[in-house]
Design an enzyme around this catalytic site. Structure first.
Site, PDB file in Angstrom:
ATOM      1  N   ASP A 175      10.538  -6.069  -4.990  1.00 47.10           N
ATOM      2  CA  ASP A 175      10.973  -4.904  -4.231  1.00 47.10           C
ATOM      3  C   ASP A 175      12.071  -5.375  -3.131  1.00 47.10           C
ATOM      4  O   ASP A 175      12.418  -6.525  -3.033  1.00 47.10           O
ATOM      5  CB  ASP A 175      10.110  -4.276  -3.665  1.00 47.10           C
ATOM      6  CG  ASP A 175       9.147  -4.840  -2.676  1.00 47.10           C
ATOM      7  OD1 ASP A 175       9.635  -5.773  -1.960  1.00 47.10           O
ATOM      8  OD2 ASP A 175       7.990  -4.478  -2.005  1.00 47.10           O
ATOM      9  N   HIS A 211       8.796  -7.561   2.459  1.00 44.40           N
ATOM     10  CA  HIS A 211       8.013  -6.075   3.141  1.00 44.40           C
ATOM     11  C   HIS A 211       9.191  -4.920   3.416  1.00 44.40           C
ATOM     12  O   HIS A 211       9.135  -4.701   4.441  1.00 44.40           O
ATOM     13  CB  HIS A 211       7.220  -6.698   4.325  1.00 44.40           C
ATOM     14  CG  HIS A 211       6.049  -5.623   4.438  1.00 44.40           C
ATOM     15  ND1 HIS A 211       4.889  -5.981   3.913  1.00 44.40           N
ATOM     16  CD2 HIS A 211       5.959  -4.509   5.063  1.00 44.40           C
ATOM     17  CE1 HIS A 211       4.149  -5.058   4.361  1.00 44.40           C
ATOM     18  NE2 HIS A 211       4.448  -3.928   4.958  1.00 44.40           N
ATOM     19  N   THR A 242      -1.847  -8.063  -0.243  1.00 40.99           N
ATOM     20  CA  THR A 242      -0.681  -8.207   0.579  1.00 40.99           C
ATOM     21  C   THR A 242      -0.868  -9.467   1.404  1.00 40.99           C
ATOM     22  O   THR A 242      -1.793  -9.423   2.116  1.00 40.99           O
ATOM     23  CB  THR A 242      -0.175  -6.816   1.089  1.00 40.99           C
ATOM     24  OG1 THR A 242      -0.290  -5.886   0.206  1.00 40.99           O
ATOM     25  CG2 THR A 242       0.869  -7.079   2.040  1.00 40.99           C
ATOM     26  N   LYS A 263       1.202  -9.539  -3.444  1.00 38.36           N
ATOM     27  CA  LYS A 263       2.527  -8.951  -2.762  1.00 38.36           C
ATOM     28  C   LYS A 263       2.757  -9.627  -1.643  1.00 38.36           C
ATOM     29  O   LYS A 263       2.307  -9.614  -0.477  1.00 38.36           O
ATOM     30  CB  LYS A 263       2.214  -7.505  -2.770  1.00 38.36           C
ATOM     31  CG  LYS A 263       3.466  -6.827  -2.266  1.00 38.36           C
ATOM     32  CD  LYS A 263       3.196  -5.274  -2.182  1.00 38.36           C
ATOM     33  CE  LYS A 263       4.572  -4.539  -1.834  1.00 38.36           C
ATOM     34  NZ  LYS A 263       5.039  -4.926  -0.488  1.00 38.36           N
ATOM     35  N   TYR A 312      11.201   5.216  11.582  1.00 36.16           N
ATOM     36  CA  TYR A 312       9.939   4.411  11.028  1.00 36.16           C
ATOM     37  C   TYR A 312      10.409   4.028   9.629  1.00 36.16           C
ATOM     38  O   TYR A 312      10.085   3.082   9.020  1.00 36.16           O
ATOM     39  CB  TYR A 312       8.772   5.229  11.077  1.00 36.16           C
ATOM     40  CG  TYR A 312       7.660   4.366  10.338  1.00 36.16           C
ATOM     41  CD1 TYR A 312       7.074   3.204  11.216  1.00 36.16           C
ATOM     42  CD2 TYR A 312       7.293   4.993   9.253  1.00 36.16           C
ATOM     43  CE1 TYR A 312       6.136   2.518  10.252  1.00 36.16           C
ATOM     44  CE2 TYR A 312       6.233   4.167   8.618  1.00 36.16           C
ATOM     45  CZ  TYR A 312       5.821   3.104   9.076  1.00 36.16           C
ATOM     46  OH  TYR A 312       4.832   2.399   8.224  1.00 36.16           O
ATOM     47  N   MET A 349      18.314   0.340  -4.109  1.00 34.14           N
ATOM     48  CA  MET A 349      19.023   1.935  -3.969  1.00 34.14           C
ATOM     49  C   MET A 349      19.490   2.424  -5.145  1.00 34.14           C
ATOM     50  O   MET A 349      20.327   3.529  -4.809  1.00 34.14           O
ATOM     51  CB  MET A 349      19.641   1.736  -2.606  1.00 34.14           C
ATOM     52  CG  MET A 349      19.075   1.492  -1.308  1.00 34.14           C
ATOM     53  SD  MET A 349      18.242   2.610  -0.718  1.00 34.14           S
ATOM     54  CE  MET A 349      19.552   3.591  -0.074  1.00 34.14           C
ATOM     55  N   ARG A 361       9.251  -4.165  15.145  1.00 33.97           N
ATOM     56  CA  ARG A 361      10.081  -3.137  14.719  1.00 33.97           C
ATOM     57  C   ARG A 361      10.689  -2.009  16.019  1.00 33.97           C
ATOM     58  O   ARG A 361       9.942  -1.360  16.229  1.00 33.97           O
ATOM     59  CB  ARG A 361       9.193  -2.208  13.836  1.00 33.97           C
ATOM     60  CG  ARG A 361       8.686  -2.898  12.533  1.00 33.97           C
ATOM     61  CD  ARG A 361       7.885  -2.079  11.622  1.00 33.97           C
ATOM     62  NE  ARG A 361       7.256  -2.771  10.720  1.00 33.97           N
ATOM     63  CZ  ARG A 361       6.189  -2.680   9.876  1.00 33.97           C
ATOM     64  NH1 ARG A 361       5.569  -1.423   9.831  1.00 33.97           N
ATOM     65  NH2 ARG A 361       5.646  -3.580   9.082  1.00 33.97           N
ATOM     66  N   SER A 403      -1.132   2.963  -0.491  1.00 32.67           N
ATOM     67  CA  SER A 403      -1.095   2.077   0.758  1.00 32.67           C
ATOM     68  C   SER A 403      -2.546   2.111   1.252  1.00 32.67           C
ATOM     69  O   SER A 403      -3.072   3.123   1.706  1.00 32.67           O
ATOM     70  CB  SER A 403      -0.127   2.179   1.701  1.00 32.67           C
ATOM     71  OG  SER A 403      -0.308   1.342   2.898  1.00 32.67           O
ATOM     72  N   TYR A 441      -4.510  -4.404   2.588  1.00 34.87           N
ATOM     73  CA  TYR A 441      -4.416  -5.252   3.655  1.00 34.87           C
ATOM     74  C   TYR A 441      -5.797  -6.070   3.809  1.00 34.87           C
ATOM     75  O   TYR A 441      -6.824  -5.247   3.956  1.00 34.87           O
ATOM     76  CB  TYR A 441      -3.913  -4.885   5.006  1.00 34.87           C
ATOM     77  CG  TYR A 441      -2.642  -4.260   4.915  1.00 34.87           C
ATOM     78  CD1 TYR A 441      -1.504  -5.035   4.764  1.00 34.87           C
ATOM     79  CD2 TYR A 441      -2.275  -2.880   4.869  1.00 34.87           C
ATOM     80  CE1 TYR A 441      -0.238  -4.730   4.946  1.00 34.87           C
ATOM     81  CE2 TYR A 441      -0.910  -2.477   5.163  1.00 34.87           C
ATOM     82  CZ  TYR A 441      -0.149  -3.510   4.945  1.00 34.87           C
ATOM     83  OH  TYR A 441       1.309  -3.107   5.026  1.00 34.87           O
ATOM     84  N   ARG A 450      10.759  -5.657   7.095  1.00 36.53           N
ATOM     85  CA  ARG A 450       9.799  -4.853   8.208  1.00 36.53           C
ATOM     86  C   ARG A 450       9.031  -5.820   8.961  1.00 36.53           C
ATOM     87  O   ARG A 450       8.331  -5.583   9.787  1.00 36.53           O
ATOM     88  CB  ARG A 450       9.031  -3.779   7.742  1.00 36.53           C
ATOM     89  CG  ARG A 450      10.016  -2.823   7.162  1.00 36.53           C
ATOM     90  CD  ARG A 450       8.934  -1.631   6.392  1.00 36.53           C
ATOM     91  NE  ARG A 450       8.313  -0.879   7.147  1.00 36.53           N
ATOM     92  CZ  ARG A 450       8.591   0.241   7.796  1.00 36.53           C
ATOM     93  NH1 ARG A 450      10.190   0.515   7.880  1.00 36.53           N
ATOM     94  NH2 ARG A 450       7.879   1.076   8.353  1.00 36.53           N
ATOM     95  N   ARG A 463      11.421   2.829   0.072  1.00 31.82           N
ATOM     96  CA  ARG A 463      12.638   3.658   1.239  1.00 31.82           C
ATOM     97  C   ARG A 463      13.301   4.654   0.195  1.00 31.82           C
ATOM     98  O   ARG A 463      13.295   6.047   0.546  1.00 31.82           O
ATOM     99  CB  ARG A 463      13.629   3.106   1.606  1.00 31.82           C
ATOM    100  CG  ARG A 463      13.026   2.183   3.037  1.00 31.82           C
ATOM    101  CD  ARG A 463      14.038   1.741   3.702  1.00 31.82           C
ATOM    102  NE  ARG A 463      13.880   0.933   4.880  1.00 31.82           N
ATOM    103  CZ  ARG A 463      13.265  -0.582   4.832  1.00 31.82           C
ATOM    104  NH1 ARG A 463      13.164  -0.965   3.704  1.00 31.82           N
ATOM    105  NH2 ARG A 463      13.015  -0.738   6.076  1.00 31.82           N
TER     106      ARG A 463
END
Length: 411
Positions: free
Chosen positions: A331, A300, A186, A276, A54, A335, A195, A136, A160, A303, A355
């Site tokens: 975003d 996102h 968002t 966003k 996920y 990494m 997904r 969130s 949301y 995703r 992540r």
């Protein structure tokens, strides 16, 4: 001819100083992690497949996420020379406040599923590091609990707009009352993305036991121990649980969201309002005249819409068009601290990590999030020193060349 001799004890002694062994296995693991990818590997070993996938997965073929990461790989830095960088300043101003580093923690849903400390680990680690934390709508810790955990830090809220608008209005007002200084409105989730990893894993909240789940859990008893001996996993802002991630998102999201909703939220929230999920220049220009304080270029995390625009590719043109009117943040795919430095050089005021933060959380709870921040902070500082840039304000487009991998065909 080299002359050889038997080594003398006094010459060997300085070479025989062994590092003190740390009996704490978690500290050993985290100390050995030198990159976010190292934390990713630890997280994968320690987390059940459904929860890990996920976090790690994206929509459909996962091209959006792959391309976002490739975009950061496809850069060339152009360093200066002979500048004093004995000290570098990594602090910045963003959305009316300060941050010790040019990145903050992005909003992530279902966070306690990954590791039981969840949003509290993220908020407290962010507060300790002097960077913002974003909660969130689909978080597993309440607005008020995050404020209590991080009372003096910068807390942001991601909203949301749901079918039941009153829920969204109530969340907006609660975030304002709790002192959250920035709200992310968002706009890239009118419906849930496909997904496929989640569907194949039968992912649901709470996790449903099956033979495969049990077999996958055998080498990860610590995760199940934490899960079964801590408060039940629930959505702190939503009462509806059960079903797949996509089903719950479809209940919560509303494809009729519009600019009228943006105006209402602007009137309700006393702090900074940031949109966003912006994915093209035209929308960025339209938002510049609507009373918002900033935008986040984001798909996102790959995703939602697969094959979506790459935020890092959009960045230079968006900054040219609206950078004087809006604070532009980015975003998706970050990494490495070098990714953050490149984004700032091309005009972003700030960046968000999702992540990367969750890999640290899964690898070691709060200590793992601390390690994520430490790794990225070290990489940011080292990259700036090697570019010979003493502060973020002096990072310029001239310091970065974006190389081309995906070039549109002529029409």
């Amino acid at each position: 001819m080299v002359q050889r001799q038997l080594p003398k004890p006094r010459d060997i002694a300085p070479l025989m100083k062994f590092k003190k062994f740390d009996f704490n296995a978690s500290r050993r693991r985290l100390a050995a992690a030198l990159t976010i990818e190292d934390l990713h590997k630890i997280a994968k070993r320690r987390t059940p497949k459904a929860a890990f996938d996920y976090t790690d997965g994206a929509a459909e073929g996962e091209f959006s996420l792959t391309r976002a990461r490739e975009a950061f790989q496809d850069i060339e830095f152009n360093p200066s020379i002979l500048r004093d960088v004995s000290q570098v300043d990594t602090s910045c101003e963003i959305f009316g406040g300060t941050s010790a580093l040019p990145f903050g923690i992005a909003p992530t849903g279902f966070t306690r599923l990954m590791q039981t400390e969840g949003e509290i680990a993220g908020a407290t680690a962010a507060g300790a590091a002097g960077i913002p934390f974003t909660l969130s709508t689909l978080g597993t810790t309440s607005i008020e609990a995050v404020k209590e955990a991080n009372p003096h830090g910068r807390n942001w809220f991601q909203l949301y707009v749901m079918k039941d608008r009153e829920i969204s209005y109530d969340l907006t007002e609660r975030a304002g009352r709790a002192g959250f200084d920035t709200l992310f409105f968002t706009v890239d989730t009118p419906v849930a993305g496909a997904r496929l990893r989640d569907k194949r894993n039968g992912f649901s909240i709470p996790p449903q036991l099956s033979l495969g789940t049990v077999l996958n859990a055998i080498p990860r008893p610590w995760w199940w121990y934490d899960f079964l001996t801590t408060p039940p996993l629930e959505f702190a802002s939503l009462t509806s649980t059960g079903g797949t991630v996509g089903e719950m998102l479809d209940k919560a999201m509303d494809p009729s969201i519009s600019f009228d909703d943006l105006k209402i939220i602007r009137d309700l929230f006393p702090g900074k309002l940031v949109v966003k999920g912006v994915q093209n220049v035209e929308d960025a220009k339209k938002l510049a005249g609507l009373g918002v304080d900033g935008i986040v270029l984001s798909n996102h995390g790959g995703r939602q819409l697969d094959r979506a625009p790459v935020p890092f590719h959009l960045l230079p043109e968006v900054v040219r068009e609206v950078g004087e009117d809006l604070e532009v943040t980015i975003d998706t795919g970050i990494m490495n601290g070098a990714d953050i430095v490149a984004s700032i050089a091309l005009g972003a005021k700030f960046t968000l990590i999702g992540r990367a933060y969750l890999y640290g959380l899964m690898a070691g709870g709060r200590a793992g999030v601390d390690r994520t921040i430490e790794i990225l902070a070290d990489q940011v500082e080292r990259t700036m020193k090697l570019l010979e840039v003493p502060n973020l304000a002096e990072l310029q487009p001239k310091h970065v060349t974006q190389l081309e991998r995906l070039v549109p065909r002529a029409r």
